[in-house]
Design a protein around this motif. Structure first.
Motif, PDB file in Angstrom:
ATOM      1  N   UNK A  51       6.614   1.590   2.515  1.00 30.91           N
ATOM      2  CA  UNK A  51       5.285   1.331   1.970  1.00 30.91           C
ATOM      3  C   UNK A  51       4.228   1.616   3.029  1.00 30.91           C
ATOM      4  N   UNK A  75      15.441   5.394  -3.735  1.00 28.48           N
ATOM      5  CA  UNK A  75      14.299   5.722  -2.900  1.00 28.48           C
ATOM      6  C   UNK A  75      13.040   5.137  -3.517  1.00 28.48           C
ATOM      7  N   UNK A  76      12.254   4.499  -2.670  1.00 28.77           N
ATOM      8  CA  UNK A  76      10.994   3.931  -3.149  1.00 28.77           C
ATOM      9  C   UNK A  76       9.883   4.212  -2.154  1.00 28.77           C
ATOM     10  N   UNK A  77       9.329   5.402  -2.158  1.00 25.00           N
ATOM     11  CA  UNK A  77       8.196   5.648  -1.273  1.00 25.00           C
ATOM     12  C   UNK A  77       6.955   5.056  -1.937  1.00 25.00           C
ATOM     13  N   UNK A  78       6.146   4.318  -1.215  1.00 21.44           N
ATOM     14  CA  UNK A  78       5.031   3.645  -1.870  1.00 21.44           C
ATOM     15  C   UNK A  78       3.742   3.802  -1.083  1.00 21.44           C
ATOM     16  N   UNK A  79       2.684   4.040  -1.816  1.00 27.86           N
ATOM     17  CA  UNK A  79       1.362   4.107  -1.204  1.00 27.86           C
ATOM     18  C   UNK A  79       0.484   3.034  -1.831  1.00 27.86           C
ATOM     19  N   UNK A  80      -0.208   2.289  -0.998  1.00 27.40           N
ATOM     20  CA  UNK A  80      -1.123   1.279  -1.515  1.00 27.40           C
ATOM     21  C   UNK A  80      -2.436   1.505  -0.773  1.00 27.40           C
ATOM     22  N   UNK A  81      -3.434   1.988  -1.480  1.00 24.91           N
ATOM     23  CA  UNK A  81      -4.599   2.518  -0.783  1.00 24.91           C
ATOM     24  C   UNK A  81      -5.886   1.876  -1.260  1.00 24.91           C
ATOM     25  N   UNK A  96      -3.274  10.816   2.428  1.00 27.60           N
ATOM     26  CA  UNK A  96      -1.985  10.151   2.313  1.00 27.60           C
ATOM     27  C   UNK A  96      -1.088  10.934   1.374  1.00 27.60           C
ATOM     28  N   UNK A  97       0.141  11.069   1.736  1.00 28.32           N
ATOM     29  CA  UNK A  97       1.057  11.720   0.812  1.00 28.32           C
ATOM     30  C   UNK A  97       2.457  11.180   1.057  1.00 28.32           C
ATOM     31  N   UNK A  98       3.259  11.238   0.041  1.00 31.42           N
ATOM     32  CA  UNK A  98       4.671  10.982   0.268  1.00 31.42           C
ATOM     33  C   UNK A  98       5.499  11.901  -0.607  1.00 31.42           C
ATOM     34  N   UNK A  99       6.700  12.102  -0.165  1.00 34.05           N
ATOM     35  CA  UNK A  99       7.597  12.946  -0.935  1.00 34.05           C
ATOM     36  C   UNK A  99       8.988  12.394  -0.796  1.00 34.05           C
ATOM     37  N   UNK A 118       0.847   3.899  -5.458  1.00 29.84           N
ATOM     38  CA  UNK A 118       1.924   4.700  -6.036  1.00 29.84           C
ATOM     39  C   UNK A 118       3.246   4.024  -5.715  1.00 29.84           C
ATOM     40  N   UNK A 162       9.977  14.037  -5.883  1.00 27.18           N
ATOM     41  CA  UNK A 162       8.771  13.243  -6.116  1.00 27.18           C
ATOM     42  C   UNK A 162       7.717  13.636  -5.090  1.00 27.18           C
TER      43      UNK A 162
END
Lengths: 443, 259, 482
Positions: free
Chosen positions: A332, A361-367, A374-377, C405, C420
């Motif tokens: 996160x 898999x749990x990629x998390x963004x809290x903005x 910000x990015x995730x993959x 997200x 993703x």
């Protein structure tokens, strides 16, 4: 031990038995730190369901077990420690066996401007140096092992690199487990990098036996202004071992933290990392590689808080899963209000080599700020058939081809390690683990 | 048409323009030249009303209106067009949609009927021939994935469709090959008439081989230090910017070369 | 130019236009929830015994459940005893058998909302079921569709006329105890739409339901069931509005879709429930369970949603990819402005072989809005060659809002390929200046850029909805840029 005793009650009993002899108990602030933590552990216990942070890691089996701490470090031949070391050159090395400091195995060739010592000893001799740092960066009011560790912390490493001291020689912390079944170790580390200091720390967990032992490690790391730390954590615990590590970092202005975590061993492994980027220009890099086979369960749980503007975070985790192994990544990134110009990137890729392996898999963004990058993959998949075919078309056998591709996948993480002498050794260890895993694709 | 008097401006708090004087009449083409960092692009952006480009002193009168009081879109609707040095990409918004929305915003402002889709397409296709632009670019997102040359052609296409009274080209020639340069020149020349004026901001004189300016001004340290005719640009080509006196000791030169 | 692109110049900026109240005589059950209330609802609707039993079972289960806490939304506890669970416009006799008998006030309400029920005034090719508070008040084109074997009617009517179909499929996708709000809905649902498309039939027009909450202190608990028999096709639209009130009203719906072998269902929503005022007073709590099952090979279910309304949105339209080669899609635009909160996304459960899913989510946060994408991609052990592609993009406007997200990826089969990607951006000053230099106002420039951001989703909306959706976005963003 009664038939109804579980992990929590046996841990509390341990506390009761050892309370008086735990290090630092002569100090009121340590007594209250431990006492509060024990209350929190009694309140929250282990996360046994319904906790999002532990969604994919089931502790019910652990909870049915009981463990006991060692009253003194088991005797180990120096040669046994030497073969487990990851650094050939002479360096500052602290060795712990079953969580307790083994002075005879340690070497104290210390560069100037650095304190490297057993935390337990420091609590006896120089506790003032720890006050205001120890226990400040870890959140104990939640289920899990932070509270337990804070209550029961027995020993670990205290490293303090003083102001404007750059230390290029590595400091190795070798945590050996005797492998005795039902043995518990509560390891507590505290690393302080004062302004302008820099250091390389290699945290090395290895086993001399295959019992079902339990280790929980909490490391608190303070990176002051313009300081930097390269932190390597290599985990090769026994096949039945429980390994829970929590690393909690606070970074001030222009403080840099780079972590490389390599997990090869353990039955149930959980690495929790939380980084607070509290000063502008702070940079945090978390890289991880795990190779799991058999029934191994490896869970990475990271959280990076961008608390101020202009901080940078990078995360790259890769997993190779074979057999019935399960790999979990949960990361996160939280960008707090007003943390403008935050720059966060996160990637997690896993490779499934067998029909029974699992990846979550749990990629998390809290903005909460608008001017951010910000990015995730995240990807989950198997080896690239086209690449495999290409290799075969060039005359490389199927098995060899697979091995090449898996190694190439894993090598990406090792190649990013700045500390060169470690790379070759880790390439070798990862290679051995991959070779032991079933790469042939037949099952 | 445009009268700039004693223009001082800052960008993000940094003083860039230090007293520009410039008169542009309908039908004229002015070239603004100068070394990097002299304030050429700042002048272009100040004229268009970019946000953090603050006018600290001086007058900007366009067609009798105080430009300083107008929002960027109001300036655009009054006929001030800036061909950007670095045209932005706008994902998801088609090029042709932006063009139509822009044209109709301006027509509406002038009290003219908005163009319907059919007339609009006919107009665009006619202009496109002149800039030799691939038609598929119309339907792509604004500037997204365009090459440098395609972006500049796109700016010229927009200019030709919008037919501004005052077109300001901010280094539109930089990075262009000779064919693209000719296209840009063709576009500008097709706009040349008694009603339209053009300000060319450029570092090199080679564009001026194709668009012959009526006046050439040299900018240094935020001031026009030399003005002249086409031959000034050729001099600059030969001798570089080094021989231009710095503003502090060049007051007489400015006056002497006045147009 | 894309046919979906809206001519923004024609847009009139206005407030929440659907915020009026229709003054109706209503048959409203007093607030409160108990087995007796459920029996009363069931009796009012002359339901068969099996349905009453089903409701009671759901209710008893609901009593043992707790409100879900995992979503990124915050609201005070709801007093379920303070809600009225049934409110219907009073009518004479057995209710209208044709549009001519529908209360003119209702016709006028829907006219005001832009949903003319008179067939002659209709947008060609859209059949409408109009649900007003707890009941369906009219369904258009019913007879014409019936000639093709298509059943399109209110849920209540389906219970009366087609009990076998209802009994067979009700709860087969969303079981009564699935989650807290689904259980509550199963206990107290009042009406909704029912669709059955027979084997091999391609529904010749868009079917739609327009939900309207009117009465105060009520919740709306509707239930929609769509069954596409083998090799059939249907496209279904859903729209919703409610009056402006200072109180929060609960909307807890359940939608179940069943696509059999080779069938395709496209379900589009434009959700414009009253979002509350700028300070966050009032607005609908939109807690909805939507799920479709691709129950046969080559079936396809596609969800498209444009969520601009509601104080709180909590919904995850999902697809169970049971059949081999089945396809699930989720396209979403969710916008939160002022103090709106949204926690929305999807679940794609890959069960059959060679299944594929696509998720495109566009979140826009403005004001103090909080917008979370939450999605699960799960590949079960037997799901050979599953494919998923997920793209989540967030656009932030202003520094008081939040964009979050939270994807969950669970893979149990090594032949899966799951990808993703997520990005976060803001509207660039450069982009705004460029548009303004070309003569567009700042508001139009913002609207254009936002529409561009959402284009991948708008492109898959049916035409009528695409225009509506873009209008809604513009209205919802009003005042978002200062």
């Amino acid at each position: 031990m009664s038939a109804t005793e579980d992990f929590k009650s046996s841990s509390c009993r341990d506390y009761g038995q050892h309370e008086a002899t735990l290090p630092g108990q002569q100090l009121a602030w340590i007594r209250s730190l431990r006492g509060d933590a024990l209350e929190q552990f009694k309140t929250h216990g282990l996360p046994l369901g319904g906790d999002e942070a532990w969604k994919y890691t089931d502790l019910k089996a652990l909870n049915r077990r009981t463990f006991e701490v060692a009253s003194q470090a088991p005797a180990i031949e120096p040669q046994q420690a030497r073969t487990q070391s990851l650094i050939e050159a002479p360096c500052a090395r602290l060795v712990f066996v079953d969580g307790l400091f083994a002075r005879a195995l340690s070497s104290a060739s210390l560069p100037v401007g650095v304190s490297v010592a057993s935390l337990a000893e420091t609590l006896q001799t120089d506790a003032a140096a720890l006050e205001g740092r120890l226990g400040q960066q870890v959140e104990i009011a939640q289920p899990g092992f932070s509270a337990l560790n804070t209550a029961l912390m027995a020993d670990g490493a205290y490293i303090c690199v003083h102001r404007d001291t750059p230390v290029s020689e590595p400091i190795e912390l070798l945590f050996l487990s005797s492998g005795s079944p039902d043995r518990a170790a509560h390891v507590r580390n505290l690393f302080v990098l004062e302004s302008g200091a820099s250091a390389v720390v290699v945290e090395n967990h290895a086993a001399l036996g295959d019992g079902a032992y339990f280790t929980d490690i909490v490391s608190e790391i303070f990176i002051d202004e313009h300081a930097s730390l390269q932190h390597y954590k290599v985990q090769r615990d026994g096949v039945q071992a429980f390994h829970f590590a929590g690393t909690h970092i606070r970074q001030h202005r222009n403080g840099h933290y780079v972590a490389h975590t390599v997990d090869l061993g353990g039955r149930l492994v959980r690495n929790t990392v939380s980084a607070s980027l509290a000063g502008e220009g702070a940079e945090c890099t978390l890289n991880g590689l795990y190779v799991a086979s058999g029934r191994q369960h490896v869970d990475h749980h990271t959280r990076i808080d961008h608390l101020v503007p202009h901080a940078i975070s990078r995360e790259q985790y890769k997993g190779v899963l074979d057999g019935r192994a399960r790999g979990i990544f949960s990361g996160r990134v939280v960008v707090h209000p007003h943390a403008q110009q935050s720059d966060a990137q996160q990637a997690h890729d896993s490779l499934l080599l067998s029909d029974d392996a699992e990846a979550d898999s749990r990629p998390q963004l809290e903005i909460y700020a608008d001017d951010v990058k910000c990015s995730h993959g995240s990807t989950v998949g198997q080896l690239d058939d086209d690449a495999l075919f290409y290799l075969r078309a060039r005359g490389i056998g199927l098995e060899h081809g697979r091995e090449l591709l898996v190694r190439a996948f894993a090598a990406g993480v090792v190649a990013q390690m700045q500390f060169e002498p470690l790379r070759a050794r880790l390439d070798q260890l990862v290679g051995e683990k991959l070779a032991a895993a079933n790469l042939s694709g037949t099952r | 048409m445009l009268s700039i008097k004693n223009l001082h401006a800052q960008v993000d708090g940094k003083q860039i323009l230090n007293g520009i004087e410039l008169e542009v009449k309908p039908g004229e083409v002015h070239a603004i030249m100068g070394p990097n960092g002299s304030g050429k692009s700042t002048l272009a952006n100040v004229l268009a009303g970019r946000d953090n480009y603050t006018v600290t002193d001086g007058e900007l009168i366009y067609e009798g209106k105080n430009l300083r009081e107008l929002a960027p879109e109001e300036r655009a609707r009054e006929g001030v067009f800036l061909a950007f040095q670095y045209p932005v990409e706008i994902p998801g918004v088609s090029n042709i949609y932006l063009l139509k929305a822009a044209l109709n915003a301006q027509r509406k402002h002038r009290g003219e009927q908005e163009l319907d889709a059919i007339d609009f397409i006919a107009l665009v296709k006619e202009k496109m021939k002149l800039v030799e632009m691939k038609e598929e670019l119309l339907y792509r997102s604004v500037n997204e994935g365009f090459s440098g040359g395609e972006k500049k052609r796109n700016e010229i296409l927009q200019m030709m469709v919008l037919e501004p009274k005052l077109a300001i080209l901010d280094e539109t020639d930089s990075g262009l090959d000779i064919d693209a340069l000719k296209v840009v020149a063709q576009g500008v020349n097709s706009l040349r008439s008694k009603e339209h004026a053009v300000i060319l901001v450029t570092h090199y004189q080679r564009l001026l081989d194709y668009i012959v300016p009526d006046y050439v001004h040299v900018l240094a340290q935020g001031k026009i230090v030399k003005s002249g005719g086409r031959e000034l640009a050729l001099d600059l080509e030969k001798r570089g910017y080094g021989w231009i006196d710095q503003p502090d000791n060049a007051k007489s030169a400015t006056v002497g070369a006045g147009s | 130019m894309s046919s979906n692109t809206l001519d923004l110049d024609t847009l009139i900026r206005r407030d929440y236009a659907a915020g009026f109240v229709t003054d109706m005589d209503a048959d409203t059950v007093p607030p409160g929830l108990s087995e007796d209330v459920i029996r009363l609802i069931s009796a009012k609707k002359n339901e068969p015994q099996f349905l009453l039993e089903w409701r009671l079972k759901a209710y008893r289960h609901w009593l043992s459940m707790e409100t879900p806490q995992w979503a990124q939304v915050h609201y005070p506890p709801i007093d379920y005893q303070a809600i009225s669970y049934y409110s219907a416009p009073k009518r004479k006799g057995d209710g209208p058998s044709s549009l001519d008998e529908v209360d003119p006030k209702l016709i006028e309400t829907y006219n005001k909302l832009g949903i003319p029920l008179q067939e002659q005034e209709m947008l060609a090719g859209v059949a409408v079921d109009a649900v007003f508070d707890s009941v369906s008040v009219a369904t258009t084109f019913k007879d014409k569709l019936a000639k093709m074997g298509i059943i399109f009617c209110s849920f209540s009517e389906a219970v009366r006329e087609h009990p076998d179909l209802v009994e067979q499929y009700l709860g087969s996708v969303v079981p009564p105890g699935d989650n807290f709000y689904a259980a509550l809905n199963s206990a107290v649902f009042t009406d909704g739409s029912f669709v059955y498309i027979p084997r091999g039939v391609r529904c010749p027009m868009e079917l739609s339901t327009y939900f309207r909450i009117n009465a105060s202190n009520t919740g709306q608990f509707e239930r929609t069931l769509i069954i596409a028999d083998e090799a059939s096709h249907v496209s279904y639209l859903e729209g919703c509005t409610a009056p402006m009130r200072d109180e929060n009203q609960l909307h807890a719906a359940v939608v179940e879709l069943v696509a059999l072998k080779d069938a395709q269902i496209k379900y589009s929503t434009v959700q414009n429930w009253y979002p509350g005022d700028e300070e966050g007073r009032g607005g609908i709590y939109n807690f909805v369970t939507k799920r479709g099952a691709c129950r046969g090979d080559n079936a396809k279910i596609s969800w498209t949603q444009v969520e601009t309304g509601s104080a709180i949105t909590w919904k995850y339209p999902s697809v169970l990819l049971e059949g081999d080669n089945s396809v699930g899609e989720f396209y979403s635009v969710a916008l939160t402005n002022n103090r709106q909160q949204a926690d929305t996304g999807t679940k794609m459960i890959h069960i059959g072989k060679n299944t594929s899913s696509t998720i495109i989510s566009k979140g826009i946060s403005a004001g103090r809005g909080q917008n979370a994408y939450r999605g699960l991609v799960k590949v079960l052990k037997g799901a050979e060659n599953a494919r998923n592609y997920t793209q989540c993009d967030s656009l932030l406007m202003g520094d008081r809002c939040g964009a979050h997200t939270f994807p969950y990826i669970e893979v149990r089969n090594r032949s899966a390929q799951v990808e993703h990607e997520a990005t976060t951006s803001k509207i660039g000053d450069d982009q705004l200046f460029y548009c303004r230099q070309r003569g567009l106002s700042e508001e139009d420039a913002v609207s254009m850029i936002v529409n561009g951001f959402c284009k991948q989703v708008f492109n898959v909306l049916p035409m009528e909805f695409a225009v509506e959706a873009q209008k809604l976005l513009d209205i919802s963003l009003e005042g978002a840029v200062g």
